[in-house]
Design a protein around this motif. Structure first.
Motif, short mmCIF file in Angstrom:
data_model
loop_
_atom_site.label_atom_id
_atom_site.label_comp_id
_atom_site.label_asym_id
_atom_site.label_seq_id
_atom_site.Cartn_x
_atom_site.Cartn_y
_atom_site.Cartn_z
N ILE A 83 0.77 -1.19 -0.05
CA ILE A 83 -0.05 0.06 0.10
C ILE A 83 0.96 1.20 -0.10
CG2 ILE A 83 -0.19 0.28 2.56
CD1 ILE A 83 -3.01 0.98 -0.04
N TYR A 103 3.55 1.40 -1.53
CA TYR A 103 4.20 1.84 -2.84
C TYR A 103 2.97 2.28 -3.65
CZ TYR A 103 8.25 0.27 -0.88
OH TYR A 103 9.12 -0.02 0.11
N PHE A 107 10.30 3.22 -6.50
CA PHE A 107 9.20 2.92 -6.04
C PHE A 107 8.33 2.18 -6.87
CE2 PHE A 107 10.36 6.00 -3.03
CZ PHE A 107 10.07 5.58 -1.89
N ALA A 162 5.43 -2.65 -8.29
CA ALA A 162 4.95 -3.52 -9.33
C ALA A 162 5.50 -5.21 -8.96
CB ALA A 162 5.72 -3.35 -10.65
N THR A 197 2.68 -7.75 -7.94
CA THR A 197 2.54 -9.23 -8.34
C THR A 197 2.43 -10.34 -7.40
OG1 THR A 197 4.05 -8.08 -10.16
CG2 THR A 197 3.79 -10.71 -10.13
N SER A 223 -1.01 -10.63 -6.39
CA SER A 223 -2.03 -11.10 -7.18
C SER A 223 -2.02 -12.82 -7.02
CB SER A 223 -2.01 -10.81 -8.61
OG SER A 223 -1.19 -9.93 -8.82
N LEU A 240 -3.31 -14.08 -3.15
CA LEU A 240 -4.83 -14.16 -3.00
C LEU A 240 -5.36 -15.66 -3.25
CD1 LEU A 240 -6.45 -11.16 -4.79
CD2 LEU A 240 -6.18 -11.76 -2.39
N VAL A 297 -9.14 -1.60 -7.58
CA VAL A 297 -8.60 -2.69 -6.57
C VAL A 297 -9.57 -2.58 -5.06
CG1 VAL A 297 -6.54 -1.64 -5.54
CG2 VAL A 297 -6.87 -4.15 -5.85
N TRP A 350 -6.35 0.64 7.12
CA TRP A 350 -6.46 -0.82 6.55
C TRP A 350 -6.67 -1.84 7.46
CZ3 TRP A 350 -8.29 -2.12 2.33
CH2 TRP A 350 -8.25 -1.05 1.14
C1 HEM Z 1 -5.31 -7.47 -3.09
C2 HEM Z 1 -4.85 -6.43 -3.45
C3 HEM Z 1 -3.82 -5.91 -4.46
C4 HEM Z 1 -3.61 -6.62 -5.61
C5 HEM Z 1 -3.91 -8.05 -6.06
C6 HEM Z 1 -2.71 -5.85 -6.24
C7 HEM Z 1 -2.09 -6.11 -7.57
C8 HEM Z 1 -1.09 -5.25 -8.14
C9 HEM Z 1 -0.21 -5.38 -9.09
C10 HEM Z 1 -0.15 -6.91 -9.91
C11 HEM Z 1 0.71 -4.49 -9.46
C12 HEM Z 1 1.78 -4.65 -10.51
C13 HEM Z 1 1.34 -3.75 -11.66
C14 HEM Z 1 2.56 -3.26 -12.71
O1 HEM Z 1 3.35 -4.09 -12.80
O2 HEM Z 1 2.77 -2.23 -13.10
C15 HEM Z 1 0.35 -3.41 -8.68
C16 HEM Z 1 0.85 -2.24 -8.48
C17 HEM Z 1 0.15 -1.05 -8.20
N1 HEM Z 1 -1.02 -1.37 -7.24
FE1 HEM Z 1 -1.55 -2.86 -6.03
N2 HEM Z 1 -2.63 -4.58 -5.71
C18 HEM Z 1 -3.43 -4.87 -4.53
C19 HEM Z 1 -3.66 -3.75 -3.69
C20 HEM Z 1 -3.66 -2.38 -4.17
C21 HEM Z 1 -4.12 -1.18 -3.39
C22 HEM Z 1 -4.99 -1.24 -2.24
C23 HEM Z 1 -3.81 -0.20 -4.01
C24 HEM Z 1 -4.14 1.17 -4.03
C25 HEM Z 1 -5.12 1.68 -3.18
C26 HEM Z 1 -3.09 -0.54 -5.25
C27 HEM Z 1 -2.81 0.13 -6.18
C28 HEM Z 1 -1.64 -0.08 -7.25
C29 HEM Z 1 -0.95 0.82 -7.91
C30 HEM Z 1 -1.23 2.38 -8.16
C31 HEM Z 1 0.12 0.06 -8.57
C32 HEM Z 1 1.08 0.72 -9.59
C33 HEM Z 1 2.42 0.35 -9.51
C34 HEM Z 1 3.04 1.19 -8.62
O3 HEM Z 1 2.57 2.42 -8.15
O4 HEM Z 1 4.05 0.91 -7.97
N3 HEM Z 1 -2.93 -1.97 -5.03
N4 HEM Z 1 -0.66 -3.84 -7.76
#
Ligand code: HEM
Ligand code: HDD
Ligand code: HEM
Lengths: 336, 443
Positions: free
Chosen positions: B19, B21, B61, B66, B70, B73, B76, B142, B372
């Motif tokens: 969270i 990142y 970051f 990223a 990964t 995902s 889960l 998400v 959270w």
């Molecule tokens: C069970 C919860 C979550 C899963 C399965 C998940 C999954 C992922 C995945 C697969 C990526 C990599 C994408 C890439 O390669 O660019 C990623 C990055 C990211 N996730 Fe999550 N995420 C979760 C929770 C969250 C939450 C709660 C947030 C925001 C509120 C969030 C926001 C982001 C953002 C903005 C990125 C972009 C890459 C970065 O900023 O470094 N995710 N997430």
């Protein structure tokens, strides 16, 4: 719609194999490069994959999402019985992605820290495709045992067997091959290009050898892959096409056709995946005792498949053109 | 440690890590776009320097975000296979769209990070904006998946079967708006305050003052506005929790006995044996007012919820208190900033004023983690509120504690590495970006 979703799943897997594979391969090539050339290889691969590596790895996420939304039982079975190789693969992805970013974005380019990043990078570039291959091999190895009573049978021998490991090694070799081919076209001088040509040839020979090993292992494990593949016309054609293009690639490599051989190499790997994919389609997982998880029998309810299909379809109109433009833009080589 | 606790802990630490990142990944591109815009418009090199310095930090970051995403995902499925087996087809829609958003983000990021001096400058700027827009979109998506776990909809649950599935309805479940809104604002306030705090520290140390002042201003404007909006959005969230998850609300408030003029508890510690809150301050009627807009109507307390459906009260309550305390403080600091800008410009360079922001650096992220904890621990014992228990969802594989230790170690190493790299970047600012500041340059 189920066909659209299945097609996207296959597309995501093939593209991850090609693009992500070439990406891992760059690390594998670096691992097997002599100390004096390592720096140059690193530089070439940084320029080649720097802008695109995040996008390349998105295909894995797309594949996972399609799996758990569209084929949840298949996914949960894999996650349960192949927990350990998946975990190792995740650690590999983590180590590799961060080491790659850290070595390029560390504001101070200290010799010692760079050395650590490089180590982590090359070893994880090897481990990750190895375990990706192991996972793929295990899915069709008939070693997953839903009725296993011991920890070893349920969670270890499901993937720790000759066949899965042979597939893992084959994957590593193919990744290295794809990367070497890719790097030939990226080299900025003849000397480097020749180095990558040699690497490509070596990797190719290794890949063919490991490919043979896969067949041998499949006989040991009673999977009889040869029988399957040569027994159905589509797979057989695909294998022949792969072999023909292999020969063509060697000729083109020798003629120095740097960009066309990429298409050739991509074609070969796609044909191999097609041969294997078609061979057990529509079964995604083959389980001990003959029960198989078919994509159709275990698909999500229809509304979900429809929404997923539309989502992917519309999404691909956004993704594919911009992705293409990204590759195209960074192909023009005035990059410093 | 048993496997079930280990799985929950591994999930919690992975999400708690990611969270941070993802907040940065959603918000920093917006900050960079502002600074980048100013550079294109004014031609002042300091804005280009700020943008580039930020983008180097953000690349680190992004990569960490990223890979940790990964991991999630896969986790889960690895940790909660039974949950994914049933929930996947229902709440998967936002995940598929999120996949698209991530993809666009990753493509745009390639253009942005590696595209300096290679493209038309407005195209290059636009790719940066696209990184921010798709980051925020993926965050909203998400969180809407998560909100479905809190207020499941879009299916019927009959005899243990999930039928009549409607993924679109599941995506727009009753909590999606309040949760996504609160989270998006939280990302801006947390990242804004953290970035502003770091630059304030550098200003206080008189290092590259021009550079750090420009950076500070951009970050704090977003941070302060978000911090002022946060409690209002929190109020919407609380009303929603009262409606859909009374057990969670009661645990947050450490509120044991249903009564008219329900009191709001401030501080204190729940004594679950005696069924009362110790050492807290109770303001009669305020909870009724916050939930129902009148002082009288009784709010459901823990005594109306079967014990085996109650979340851990102490953790939920304390986490909630931390969030509220920090939220109020950040709002005040935010207001002070605007007072300074509009009425008391002399404050802006005062040491005490800078110290205020330096002190606030970690506040937003602490509140994010606390919030959270409220949401997730407050949902227990359910993984899908009212439908599936977390204990029914866990993987049958034994030995999860080892994987928990392993991942804890990985996150620890990554955290140390990121902090190390970030401090190096800040240290290198004078060398890399000092050219245009004659007073401080060492040439
Ligand atoms: C069970 C919860 C979550 C899963 C399965 C998940 C999954 C992922 C995945 C697969 C990526 C990599 C994408 C890439 O390669 O660019 C990623 C990055 C990211 N996730 Fe999550 N995420 C979760 C929770 C969250 C939450 C709660 C947030 C925001 C509120 C969030 C926001 C982001 C953002 C903005 C990125 C972009 C890459 C970065 O900023 O470094 N995710 N997430
Ligand atoms: C900068 C961070 C931050 C700040 C200052 C606040 N919050 Fe918050 N809060 C979050 C960050 C956060 C969060 C981490 O983002 C959560 C977790 C899930 C969510 O949607 O937002 C959250 C959840 C959350 C929930 C639970 C929602 C649910 O589970 O259904 C409530 C009731 C509140 N918040 C209420 C408030 C109030 C009344 C605040 C006013 C002072 C406040 N929050 C400040
Ligand atoms: C990124 C911010 C998030 C944080 C910090 C967070 C935190 C936590 C915590 C502390 C737990 C453990 C609760 C307990 O067992 O007592 C947990 C569990 C869980 N969370 Fe979240 N969460 C976040 C977002 C999400 C999202 C977006 C999803 C899914 C879409 C999600 C899915 C889950 C699941 C499946 C579990 C395990 C089952 C359970 O304990 O209910 N979380 N999370």
């Amino acid at each position: 719609m189920i066909f659209v979703v299945t097609a996207f799943l296959f597309l995501a897997i093939v593209l991850y194999f090609l693009l992500g594979g070439a990406d891992f391969g760059a690390g594998i090539i670096e691992l097997f490069t002599s100390e004096k050339n390592k720096h140059k290889t690193r530089q070439t691969s940084y320029q080649a994959i720097g802008p695109i590596w995040e996008a390349n790895h998105m295909w894995l996420i797309i594949a996972v999402v399609i799996m758990f939304v569209g084929f949840p039982v298949v996914y949960s079975t894999m996650c349960t019985y192949l927990h350990i190789p998946m975990l190792i693969m995740l650690l590999g992805i983590t180590a590799r992605g961060t080491a790659f970013a850290f070595r390029n974005y560390d504001a101070v380019k200290g010799a010692h820290t760079q050395k650590i990043y490089n180590r982590v990078f090359v070893y994880s570039s090897f481990i990750t495709p190895l375990f990706l291959g192991i996972i793929a091999g295990s899915a069709i190895s008939r070693q997953i045992d839903l009725h296993a009573t011991s920890f070893m049978d349920a969670y270890i021998f499901s993937w720790f067997n000759y066949f899965s490991i042979a597939v893992g090694l084959f994957t590593v070799a193919l990744s290295g091959y794809l990367a070497a081919i890719y790097l030939i076209g990226e080299a900025d001088n003849d000397h480097d290009a020749r180095r990558f040509i040699v690497k490509a040839k070596v990797m190719n020979i290794i890949a063919v050898a490991f490919g043979g090993l896969v067949f041998v292992a499949s006989e040991i494990e009673n999977i009889h892959m040869a029988h399957w593949i040569f027994g159905n016309p589509v797979s057989l054609t695909a294998v022949i096409a792969a072999s023909v293009s292999l020969i063509a690639s060697w000729i083109l490599i020798n003629k120095g056709k740097r960009k066309i051989i990429r298409i050739g190499a991509g074609f070969q790997v796609t044909m191999i995946l097609l041969a294997v994919g078609y061979m057990h389609y529509p079964y995604l997982i083959m389980i001990k005792g003959g029960q198989n998880l078919s994509l159709f029998a275990y698909q999500a309810p229809e509304t979900t498949i429809n929404d997923l299909g539309w989502g992917l379809f519309i999404g691909s109109f956004l993704i594919l053109p911009s992705l293409f433009y990204l590759y195209y833009s960074f192909q023009k080589k005035e990059i410093v | 440690m048993n496997d079930f606790i280990a799985a929950r802990s591994q999930m919690a630490i992975s999400l708690g890590f990611h969270i941070i990142y993802s907040c940065i990944g959603m918000v920093m591109p917006v900050f960079m776009a502002v600074s980048h815009y100013k550079w294109i418009k004014t031609g002042e090199p300091v804005y280009k320097n700020v943008t580039q310095a930020w983008s180097k930090g953000v690349a680190i970051f992004f990569a960490t975000g990223a890979v940790s995403g990964t991991i999630l995902s896969f986790e889960l499925g690895l940790l909660w296979p039974k949950f994914m087996e049933h929930a996947g087809p229902i709440f998967g829609m936002p995940f598929s769209l999120e996949g698209v958003a991530f993809f666009i983000e990753a493509i745009a990021l390639g253009f942005f990070l590696y595209g300096w001096n290679k493209f038309n400058k407005w195209f290059h700027w636009f790719t940066g904006v696209l990184v921010g827009v798709s980051g925020i979109a993926s965050g909203i998506l998400v969180v809407s998946a998560n909100s479905w776990m809190n207020s499941p909809s879009g299916f019927e649950y009959v005899n243990g079967q999930y039928i009549n599935i409607d993924p679109i309805k599941a995506m727009f479940n009753g909590s999606w708006f309040s949760e996504s809104l609160h989270m998006t604002i939280a990302a801006f306030s947390a990242t804004g305050f953290a970035v502003a705090g770091i630059h304030a520290l550098m200003i206080a140390r008189k290092k590259n003052v021009l550079f750090h002042t420009k950076a500070f201003r951009i970050a704090i404007v977003f941070g302060a506005i978000a911090a002022i909006l946060q409690p209002f959005s929190g109020d919407i969230s609380a009303k929603n929790a009262a409606k859909r998850q009374p057990a969670k609300l009661a645990a947050m408030e450490s509120y044991f006995h249903t009564q008219p003029y329900s009191p709001l508890t401030v501080g204190g510690f729940p004594d679950t044996a005696a069924k009362k809150n110790k050492y807290g301050l109770e303001i009669p009627g305020l909870l009724s007012f916050l939930v129902y807009d009148n002082f009288q109507q009784p709010v459901k307390a823990l005594d109306q919820i079967p014990t085996n459906e109650q979340p851990p009260i102490a953790v939920t309550h304390i986490a909630f208190e931390i969030m509220i305390a920090i939220g109020s403080t950040m709002m005040l600091v935010g207001i002070l900033y605007f007072i300074a800008v509009w009425k008391k410009r002399s404050w802006l360079t005062k040491n005490w004023f800078l110290k205020l922001f330096i002190l606030s650096t970690p506040f937003g992220f602490i509140a994010v983690e606390a919030g959270w904890t409220v949401t997730e621990v407050g949902r227990q014992p359910w993984i899908i509120q009212g439908i599936m228990r977390t204990s029914e969802a866990v993987t049958p594989m034994p030995g999860i504690q080892y994987s928990f230790y392993l991942f804890t170690l990985v996150y620890l190493i990554l955290s140390i590495a990121v902090i190390f790299l970030l401090s190096r970047q800040i240290k290198m600012v004078p060398e890399l970006y000092d050219v245009k500041e004659p007073k401080l340059s060492h040439h």
